[in-house]
Design a protein around this motif. Structure first.
Motif, short mmCIF file in Angstrom:
data_model
loop_
_atom_site.label_atom_id
_atom_site.label_comp_id
_atom_site.label_asym_id
_atom_site.label_seq_id
_atom_site.Cartn_x
_atom_site.Cartn_y
_atom_site.Cartn_z
N PHE A 1 3.36 -32.97 19.42
CA PHE A 1 3.48 -31.56 19.08
C PHE A 1 4.16 -30.77 20.20
N VAL A 2 5.05 -29.86 19.80
CA VAL A 2 5.78 -29.00 20.73
C VAL A 2 5.63 -27.56 20.27
N VAL B 1 17.65 -27.70 36.17
CA VAL B 1 17.92 -26.26 36.08
C VAL B 1 17.27 -25.70 34.82
N HIS B 2 17.38 -26.42 33.71
CA HIS B 2 16.74 -26.01 32.45
C HIS B 2 15.84 -27.14 31.98
N GLU B 3 14.67 -26.79 31.46
CA GLU B 3 13.75 -27.79 30.94
C GLU B 3 13.99 -28.02 29.45
N GLU B 4 13.78 -29.26 29.03
CA GLU B 4 13.93 -29.64 27.63
C GLU B 4 12.57 -30.05 27.05
N MET B 5 12.40 -29.84 25.75
CA MET B 5 11.21 -30.36 25.08
C MET B 5 11.55 -31.20 23.86
N ILE B 6 12.73 -30.96 23.29
CA ILE B 6 13.21 -31.78 22.17
C ILE B 6 14.70 -32.03 22.40
N THR B 7 15.11 -33.28 22.41
CA THR B 7 16.53 -33.60 22.58
C THR B 7 17.18 -33.78 21.21
N ALA B 8 18.52 -33.81 21.21
CA ALA B 8 19.25 -34.02 19.97
C ALA B 8 18.90 -35.37 19.35
N SER B 9 18.59 -36.34 20.18
CA SER B 9 18.20 -37.66 19.67
C SER B 9 16.84 -37.62 18.97
N ASP B 10 15.98 -36.68 19.40
CA ASP B 10 14.67 -36.52 18.76
C ASP B 10 14.77 -35.86 17.39
N PHE C 1 19.65 -30.93 16.39
CA PHE C 1 18.82 -29.84 16.91
C PHE C 1 18.24 -30.23 18.28
N ARG C 2 18.20 -29.27 19.19
CA ARG C 2 17.57 -29.50 20.49
C ARG C 2 16.88 -28.22 20.93
N TYR C 3 15.90 -28.38 21.78
CA TYR C 3 15.07 -27.25 22.20
C TYR C 3 14.92 -27.29 23.71
N ASN C 4 15.62 -26.39 24.40
CA ASN C 4 15.51 -26.34 25.85
C ASN C 4 15.40 -24.90 26.32
N SER C 5 14.93 -24.72 27.55
CA SER C 5 14.61 -23.37 28.04
C SER C 5 15.85 -22.52 28.26
N TYR D 1 13.64 -37.23 13.97
CA TYR D 1 12.22 -37.39 13.65
C TYR D 1 11.43 -36.09 13.77
N THR D 2 12.12 -34.96 13.97
CA THR D 2 11.44 -33.71 14.27
C THR D 2 11.33 -32.82 13.03
N TYR D 3 10.13 -32.23 12.88
CA TYR D 3 9.86 -31.34 11.75
C TYR D 3 9.31 -30.01 12.27
#
Length: 337
Positions: free
Chosen positions: A227-228, A260-269, A307-311, A272-274
């Motif tokens: 979970f993110v 420099v920036h933190e990631e929580m979901i990469t494009a590779s993830d 899709f990716r999720y970073n700060s 499998y991400t919902y």
């Protein structure tokens, strides 16, 4: 979630999140059967026991032990229903300098928790991760990624055991031990706030937000999810301005293993991400439940490919003013500029 007559064990229970979880559980779930604080720091346990005296909180137990010690863990987990695994070595520079110690605690300790759960009657396990486990560039992040993989894969080897393992991953916890805001508040007295990089950003979550996420996973996980949360970012320069607008702010460079920036979901993830609404969930590649049923039950929406999720690319940001308000609410009620 109703915890009436349930027993919970928190590894690393004397840490910032462990204490916040304890406060929440004992205030909101007074009918809990037992709450075991498992950690290796006797001084922190002594201090915490003063806050929760046995005559007022008969449910709480303090158990000295290290997650490196599987026999001790197994003994502590007898009669436990739910486990929250929060114990870790988490300071990036210390882990870089003492890699073997970090590996023993964060990877070996994770496997010991899993094995101890299988040897007892634990029903549900939630393990804490970190944004540094996503595309890691430092040892701490690499060990936590390995830990995540161990807990997620544990669902594949449980056989007929109904136990469920899940993981929660989030960014910097506001006001937690070793985080930047308490550090800057202390450095403010010297008139100097060292800036690692003027472009640096971080995700931000309160202790209460972290607690809510753990409780959500404990109640709703099907087994194997990571979970993110959807949370705002802040710029390090805005944090410095919020705390010490008149301080000097020299740029000192990033520390070893720091992004420099933190990631929580990469494009590779993204495959499998919902999107679950309040949270994202990275689902396991293999699972024993129906994906169609999971999507329907949770009203889950598949994120777009790539899709990716970073700060640094977040759509929600804290401001100088909002940071000051949050510091007063969550870190230091007496804070003032």
């Amino acid at each position: 979630m109703n915890l009436k007559n349930k027993s919970i064990l928190i590894t690393g229970g004397t840490g910032s999140l462990g204490k916040a979880l304890t406060e929440f559980i004992l205030s909101k779930q007074s009918e809990i059967k037992r709450l075991v604080i498992y950690s290796r720091d006797e001084q922190k346990q002594f201090q915490m026991a003063q806050e929760y005296p046995h005559d007022r909180y008969p449910q709480i137990r303090f158990f000295i032990g290290d997650v490196r010690d599987k026999e001790r863990l197994t003994r502590a987990m007898k009669g436990i229903d739910y486990v929250i695994h929060a114990a870790a070595m988490k300071h990036v520079p210390i882990a870089e300098y003492n890699p073997d110690e970090c590996i023993k605690t964060n990877i070996g300790g994770a496997q010991n928790v899993i094995d101890a759960c299988f040897q007892t009657n634990v029903e549900r396990v939630v393990a804490l991760s970190t944004d540094k486990a996503c595309a890691p560039i430092n040892l701490y992040g690499a060990t936590k990624l390995t830990s995540d993989k161990l807990f997620i894969a544990a669902n594949n080897i449980k056989g007929d055991n109904p136990i469920k393992f899940s993981v929660v991953r989030y960014g910097n916890v506001m006001g937690s031990n070793g985080s930047v805001i308490p550090f800057f508040i202390k450095k403010k007295e010297e008139g100097v706030l060292p800036i690692t990089d003027v472009e640096m950003t971080r995700f931000n979550i309160s202790l209460q937000g972290g607690v809510s996420m753990v409780m959500h996973a404990l109640e709703h996980a099907w087994g194997g999810e990571l979970f993110v949360p959807k949370i705002p970012s802040y710029k390090i320069l805005d944090v410095a301005e919020a705390i010490g607008p008149n301080c000097e702010k020299p740029v000192v460079g990033i520390r070893p293993g720091e992004k420099v920036h933190e990631e929580m979901i990469t494009a590779s993830d993204s495959f499998y991400t919902y999107d679950l609404g309040k949270y994202y969930a990275i689902l396991p590649a293999t699972h024993k439940w129906s994906l169609d049923e999971y999507v329907k039950t949770n009203n889950a929406q598949k994120v777009p490919q790539g899709f990716r999720y970073n700060s640094g690319e977040n759509t929600e940001w804290e401001t100088v003013d909002s940071l000051r308000a949050l510091i007063i609410d969550h870190v230091d009620p007496n804070f003032s500029v």
